[in-house]
Scaffold this motif. Structure first.
Motif, short mmCIF file in Angstrom:
data_model
loop_
_atom_site.label_atom_id
_atom_site.label_comp_id
_atom_site.label_asym_id
_atom_site.label_seq_id
_atom_site.Cartn_x
_atom_site.Cartn_y
_atom_site.Cartn_z
N ALA A 183 0.84 -1.20 0.00
CA ALA A 183 0.00 0.00 0.00
C ALA A 183 0.88 1.26 0.00
N LYS A 184 1.93 1.21 0.78
CA LYS A 184 2.82 2.36 0.88
C LYS A 184 3.50 2.62 -0.47
N PHE A 185 3.97 1.56 -1.07
CA PHE A 185 4.64 1.69 -2.37
C PHE A 185 3.73 2.34 -3.40
N LYS A 186 2.48 1.89 -3.40
CA LYS A 186 1.51 2.45 -4.36
C LYS A 186 1.36 3.95 -4.14
N ARG A 187 1.22 4.34 -2.90
CA ARG A 187 1.06 5.77 -2.56
C ARG A 187 2.26 6.58 -3.06
N GLN A 188 3.46 6.04 -2.74
CA GLN A 188 4.68 6.76 -3.09
C GLN A 188 4.84 6.97 -4.58
N HIS A 189 4.36 6.00 -5.34
CA HIS A 189 4.57 6.07 -6.78
C HIS A 189 3.31 6.45 -7.55
N ALA A 190 2.29 6.93 -6.84
CA ALA A 190 1.03 7.33 -7.48
C ALA A 190 0.46 6.22 -8.35
N LEU A 191 0.41 5.03 -7.77
CA LEU A 191 -0.12 3.88 -8.49
C LEU A 191 -1.45 3.45 -7.89
N MET A 192 -2.31 2.88 -8.74
CA MET A 192 -3.56 2.31 -8.23
C MET A 192 -3.75 0.92 -8.81
N ASP A 193 -4.30 0.03 -8.02
CA ASP A 193 -4.70 -1.26 -8.57
C ASP A 193 -6.23 -1.26 -8.75
N TYR A 194 -6.76 -2.37 -9.23
CA TYR A 194 -8.20 -2.43 -9.52
C TYR A 194 -9.04 -2.12 -8.28
N ASP A 195 -8.59 -2.64 -7.15
CA ASP A 195 -9.36 -2.44 -5.93
C ASP A 195 -9.39 -0.96 -5.52
N ASP A 196 -8.24 -0.30 -5.69
CA ASP A 196 -8.17 1.12 -5.31
C ASP A 196 -9.21 1.94 -6.06
N LEU A 197 -9.43 1.59 -7.31
CA LEU A 197 -10.41 2.35 -8.10
C LEU A 197 -11.74 2.41 -7.37
N LEU A 198 -12.19 1.26 -6.90
CA LEU A 198 -13.50 1.21 -6.24
C LEU A 198 -13.47 1.87 -4.87
N PHE A 199 -12.45 1.56 -4.09
CA PHE A 199 -12.43 2.09 -2.72
C PHE A 199 -12.22 3.60 -2.71
N LEU A 200 -11.38 4.09 -3.61
CA LEU A 200 -11.16 5.53 -3.63
C LEU A 200 -12.39 6.27 -4.16
N LEU A 201 -13.10 5.65 -5.08
CA LEU A 201 -14.33 6.28 -5.56
C LEU A 201 -15.35 6.35 -4.43
N ASP A 202 -15.46 5.26 -3.70
CA ASP A 202 -16.38 5.22 -2.56
C ASP A 202 -16.03 6.34 -1.56
N GLU A 203 -14.74 6.43 -1.28
CA GLU A 203 -14.27 7.42 -0.33
C GLU A 203 -14.56 8.83 -0.83
#
Length: 713
Positions: A183-203
């Motif tokens: 999760a940290k790596f994704k944040r640092q590199h501005a990356l999203m996986d398929y799950d992030d798409l849904l959870f971040l939209l919800d948020e």
DNA sequence: TACAACAGCTTTTTT
DNA sequence: AGCTGTTGTA
């Protein structure tokens, strides 16, 4: 132009179509005209004066959405331009991109595919120095499986391991650490996986009220297809978009829920009326797809389910033929029998109206070989995805390097073909490229001088970087560069792969910017899906066959450990999903259904054929709903008499009819050149009685082909 | 000695 | 198609 809805639809369908105000839940049995209902509802809304831009259609695949919109346009006779349609993921991707600064991605973000996620997982694991030298340590795919499952089911990793992977419990702490690191790596590199798409939209929808209101105002009418396969976060997104009193219609079938493994929650259907006050429930139970004997069999499959489905599909379509259950002696002869059966069906149906279904992608390999040998074209769905194929990844790695020269994984891929350069050397070159000192420069010069292929790679990248980033042009240039590498790397099947690359180039030409192109490709970019080939048998995993139908359906490998899958034999819950999968598979058939139960299958572990146990889904069936045929040792098929039979004696409609498709025969006396749909031009070397030829195809070698598939030149 | 090349083994399902 | 262990090479 006015549409006579009452005439085109049955009562229940009409009710679902005209109930446009307020929440509606449609429970739609297999083949009950679910798609038709959605299509007519789209048309009805627009005819009532609704602006197409106020409609949002969420489906399971982008293809499904496009098809429905196209059909609605056809019956309306006008364009539905402006209607938003697609998957939850593609909708989320677009919305998040438009609001990136609101979720802490000021500089935008990059969407990763599954392979990227797994690789990051692995490097996180290595950086944490976990599992060094431990051969039984969970593989990167397993790590990712658990992480994504924990998110999709919204359970702790602890709970996931407890429930589904008890044997991995010793690694609990490692999993947690890796998951956090990931999760940290994704944040640092501005990356999203398929799950992030849904959870971040919800948020985003949760906390940004103005945006939520804006979307609620824009989308006055929302329709969600395949609701039984949505997970918790998707249900929340629907609620945010519709509000509790919105005009939202959910369509689903609890008996067809087959994505629990990825967090789908059937309870969403049951909860729907609770969340949306005053939900109107419509049930579609009449089946318009299958003949009654097929429904008799599929109803039996549901009978065995522990969760009761109060559903009993019926049809007006009659047939005097029962589904067939064939017992071949082995998986090898199974492939042959399937080919025979396809040839037989081919007289009655177009090839693309015939499908062979299986549990897992690899199960069609021997059939693919058999079909190629005899010259029948096929189109495969499921299994390895288009953008996961090695040659596509090779080319995409170059594009990734243009976008981001710090992408080490892409560098490794792009240098993979250079002889004498492996992962270590790539890492050194990478380090040297990103350090500005004399030593590094010297090293680079040395390597470039040593490896001509490296020089060519760097020249190509410079060229791509200097030209405008238009996907079409970039791909064209890349294909020229990659052509010799392709031929060297994949000597066995490069023509096929090249066709795939040309397809990719075509797709790219339709895009104006690189990021969108890459994003779409990871989201739903299987171009094979786009156009259904006219004259090709369909081979598909059951999952990829969802929502589709064919006149004739053949299901293979119905034995324990394959269908149901070996992985699903442990837990009752998983086995139930396999049963629903079997139900989905059988309900794809309109007129003919054939189930194959090989008596032995090849086991790679032992290197030999081993006897099988028939799938419980077949043995449970009462003998009255099918005809059983056994392959005899001579290779023929014998109908087994039933215990209690008063049915007319076996029809002669078995598989043993001569496999001779109609078409122009090749004159045996005229040896010379010929043309084949797959292998191209070839020289006829010999004629083999009664109707085969041995042909030498440049690039493919000698093949024996049935005359009907050759065109004389 | 370090690294690359090769051969052998295993493969659930997907946005 | 990727991972692992083994063999081959500079």
């Amino acid at each position: 132009m006015s549409i006579d809805f009452a005439h085109e639809l049955n009562e229940a369908q009409l009710e679902a179509v005209t109930a446009t105000e307020g929440p509606v839940l449609v429970i739609a049995g297999a083949g009950s005209g679910k798609t038709r209902t959605i299509v007519y509802r789209l048309a009805h809304l627009v005819q009532q004066g609704v602006d197409p831009a106020q409609i949002l259609l969420l489906t399971f695949t982008r293809k499904a959405a496009q098809e429905m919109l196209a059909r609605a346009e056809a019956i309306l006779g006008r364009s539905l331009h402006g209607t938003s349609g697609g998957t939850f993921h593609s909708f989320a991707y677009a919305t998040l991109r438009a609001n990136a600064m609101d979720i802490g991605f000021e500089g935008g973000f990059t969407l990763m595919d599954r392979a990227d996620s797994e690789n990051i997982c692995k490097s996180v694991k290595d950086d944490l120095k976990l599992g060094k030298g431990d051969r039984s340590y969970p593989k990167k795919a397993t790590l990712m499986d658990v992480i994504t499952k924990s998110r999709n089911k919204e359970l702790t990793i602890d709970a996931v391991l407890e429930r589904e992977a008890y044997h991995l419990n010793p690694y609990l702490d490692d999993f947690t650490e890796i998951s956090d690191g990931y999760a940290k790596f994704k944040r640092q590199h501005a990356l999203m996986d398929y799950d992030d798409l849904l959870f971040l939209l919800d948020e985003l929808l949760e906390k940004n009220e103005p945006l939520r209101n804006q979307l609620q105002t824009r989308y006055k009418y929302i329709m969600v297809d395949e609701y039984q396969d949505t997970n918790l976060v998707q249900a929340r997104i629907v609620r945010h978009l519709a509000g509790t009193k919105g005009n939202v219609m959910a369509v689903g079938d609890d008996a067809q829920s087959i994505y629990a493994f990825r967090g789908a929650n059937v309870a969403n259907i049951l909860e729907f009326p609770k969340i949306f006050e005053g939900t109107k429930i419509v049930r579609l139970e009449k089946n318009y797809r299958s003949v009654q004997p097929i429904l008799d069999l599929t109803n039996e499959i549901l009978q065995g389910a522990t969760a009761r489905f109060d559903k009993n599909l019926y049809s007006d379509l009659k047939s005097d033929k029962l589904p067939q259950v064939i017992h071949p002696l082995s998986d090898q002869t199974q492939a042959r029998l399937v080919v025979d059966q396809i040839l037989k069906f081919q007289k009655k149906y177009l090839l693309h109206d015939i499908a062979v279904l299986f549990r897992a992608g690899y199960q069609s390999f021997s059939l693919e070989v058999a079909l190629t040998r005899i010259g029948i074209d096929y189109q495969k769905f499921g299994g390895i995805r288009f953008h996961e194929a090695a040659h596509i990844k090779d080319v995409l790695s170059m594009i990734r390097l243009v976008l981001n020269p710090h992408d080490l994984l892409a560098w490794q891929r792009a240098m993979d073909h250079i002889k004498g350069v492996g992962p270590k050397t790539v890492a050194k070159i990478y380090a040297a490229m990103h350090t500005k000192d004399g030593k590094s420069e010297k090293y680079l010069t040395k390597m470039v001088g040593k490896h001509e292929a490296l020089r060519e790679l760097l020249v190509e990248l410079d060229k791509l970087r200097s030209q405008p980033p238009k996907p079409g042009a970039v791909l064209e240039s890349l294909l020229v560069y990659y052509q010799p590498i392709l031929m060297e790397k994949y000597p066995d099947d490069y023509p096929k792969r090249q066709a795939g690359l040309e397809q990719l180039s075509q797709i790219a030409a339709g895009y104006s910017d690189m990021e969108t192109f890459i994003g779409d490709l990871s989201l739903d970019g299987d171009p094979d899906d786009e156009k259904r080939k006219e004259n090709a048998v369909v081979l598909s995993t059951v999952h990829s066959a969802k929502g589709l139908e064919w006149s004739a359906v053949i299901i293979i490998d119905l034995v324990e450990d394959r269908f149901p899958s070996r992985r699903a034999m442990q837990r009752a819950e998983d086995l139930e999903e396999e049963r629903r999968l079997m139900y989905v598979a059988c309900t794809r058939a309109k007129e003919h259904l054939t189930l194959l139960v090989p008596s032995s299958v090849f086991n790679r572990a032992s290197g030999m054929s081993e006897p099988t146990l028939p799938s419980p889904f077949v043995t449970e069936l009462p003998e009255t709903v099918y005809d059983r045929l056994n392959e005899s040792y001579g290779g023929g098929l014998e109908q087994r008499r039933k215990q209690v039979v008063s049915l007319p004696e076996p029809s002669t409609d078995t598989l043993m009819e001569e496999a001779a498709p109609s078409g122009p025969k090749v004159d045996p006396r005229k040896l010379g050149f010929c043309k084949h749909k797959i292998f191209g031009k070839g020289k006829i070397v010999a004629f083999i009685e009664p109707n085969k030829y041995r042909v030498n195809f440049p690039g493919f070698g000698l093949k024996v082909i049935i005359g009907d598939y050759l065109e004389l030149l």
